[in-house]
Write a protein that holds these residues in place. Sequence first.
Motif, PDB file in Angstrom:
ATOM      1  N   ALA A 170      41.997  49.803  43.428  1.00 28.91           N
ATOM      2  CA  ALA A 170      42.162  48.529  42.728  1.00 28.91           C
ATOM      3  C   ALA A 170      42.982  48.671  41.455  1.00 28.91           C
ATOM      4  O   ALA A 170      43.350  47.664  40.846  1.00 28.91           O
ATOM      5  N   VAL A 208      37.704  42.491  36.358  1.00 33.73           N
ATOM      6  CA  VAL A 208      37.393  42.796  37.750  1.00 33.73           C
ATOM      7  C   VAL A 208      36.314  41.854  38.265  1.00 33.73           C
ATOM      8  O   VAL A 208      35.347  41.550  37.560  1.00 33.73           O
ATOM      9  N   ALA A 221      41.696  42.397  39.511  1.00 35.71           N
ATOM     10  CA  ALA A 221      41.329  43.011  40.787  1.00 35.71           C
ATOM     11  C   ALA A 221      40.052  42.383  41.315  1.00 35.71           C
ATOM     12  O   ALA A 221      39.148  42.027  40.552  1.00 35.71           O
ATOM     13  N   ILE A 237      37.117  43.331  44.210  1.00 41.32           N
ATOM     14  CA  ILE A 237      36.572  44.335  45.125  1.00 41.32           C
ATOM     15  C   ILE A 237      35.416  43.695  45.875  1.00 41.32           C
ATOM     16  O   ILE A 237      34.424  43.281  45.267  1.00 41.32           O
ATOM     17  N   THR A 282      45.218  42.892  42.801  1.00 38.35           N
ATOM     18  CA  THR A 282      44.835  43.740  43.930  1.00 38.35           C
ATOM     19  C   THR A 282      43.502  43.300  44.519  1.00 38.35           C
ATOM     20  O   THR A 282      42.574  42.955  43.792  1.00 38.35           O
ATOM     21  N   VAL A 302      40.567  44.724  47.233  1.00 37.54           N
ATOM     22  CA  VAL A 302      40.090  45.897  47.967  1.00 37.54           C
ATOM     23  C   VAL A 302      38.854  45.507  48.764  1.00 37.54           C
ATOM     24  O   VAL A 302      37.859  45.040  48.196  1.00 37.54           O
TER      25      VAL A 302
END
Length: 334
Positions: free
Chosen positions: A160, A168, A228, A230, A251, A253
């Motif tokens: 990430a 995040v 990011a 996740i 990003t 993930v």
Amino acid sequence: MRASVLVEPGRIEMEERVVPSPGPGDVLVKVASVGICGSDTHFYREGRIGDFVVDQPLVLGHESSGTIVAVGADVSADRIGQRVSIEPQRPDPASEESRRGLYHLCPHMQFFAAPPFDGALAEYVTIGSGFAHAIPEDMSDDAAALCEPLSVAIAANRKAGVTAGSRVLVAGAGPIGIATLQSALAFGATEVIVTDLDPVRREMATKFGATAVLDPREQDVAGLHVDAFIDASGAPSAVTAGIEAVRPAGTVVLVGMGADEMTLPVHIIQHRELLLTGVFRYANTWQAAISLERSGRVDLDSMVTKRFPLAEAEQALNADRIPGSLKAVVRVQE
């Protein structure tokens, strides 16, 4: 030795088996602690995860620690008596993936508790010497076993691109989500937002340092504009919402085990030029995991909410259904 064996979906039996002998380059480990993972419960209840199908008796468990009690040829006897955290992988060192440093993606991988290879819910296991990582004396057996899920979290945060000042979003406050949250903060994230449907798990996320916790049924994450996302839930709705929360060039993930297929908002991924990737296992993470736990930046012991002896491994596999349970551990020698 005693081993807890999945003989068919939904049925565990205790068996007496021969203690394995360490081959060349291997060590024999007397198992101390084994963490119960979501993949173990999937195999136990459903007999499969994607292409991995249980079609013969299988020893579950891949999060483990113990003490080296014997060594094979080409391994120094000095390692006997060493307490270790086990990285449960046997890649082929000659494979292209291994030679590129991506040994976790080796197509010939022998991974603990991934059919047909037995795992660690037994009194002894063998593993390649390089995958038995020495741990500090002050690290508990439980924490050493949980270096495995922490390694998943470290791999996810690396992918990430989490760094100092990152914002995040983590979906899912189960064991992997909590480990991911802690790792993100250790990596330098200044804001980690966690979503989960369960209020108890949201409270746990707050305890472990989340800067905000959200109920996705009541609070929209689309405008968070995080660096990011996740996903540790595997829920299609969480994945879609999380993608919508990422800033341009951010990003995504995917870590959680969920549906084999799902519909994604391709227009957002394309128009924002998002990087979308996944995490399957890990490579070169163990020393980072041990260091993060030893430094106090990650608290693995506090993630353990239930402990069981080996004879009660089946109860451990059902512990995720106990309200307030986060991580169950089997203490093999008790």
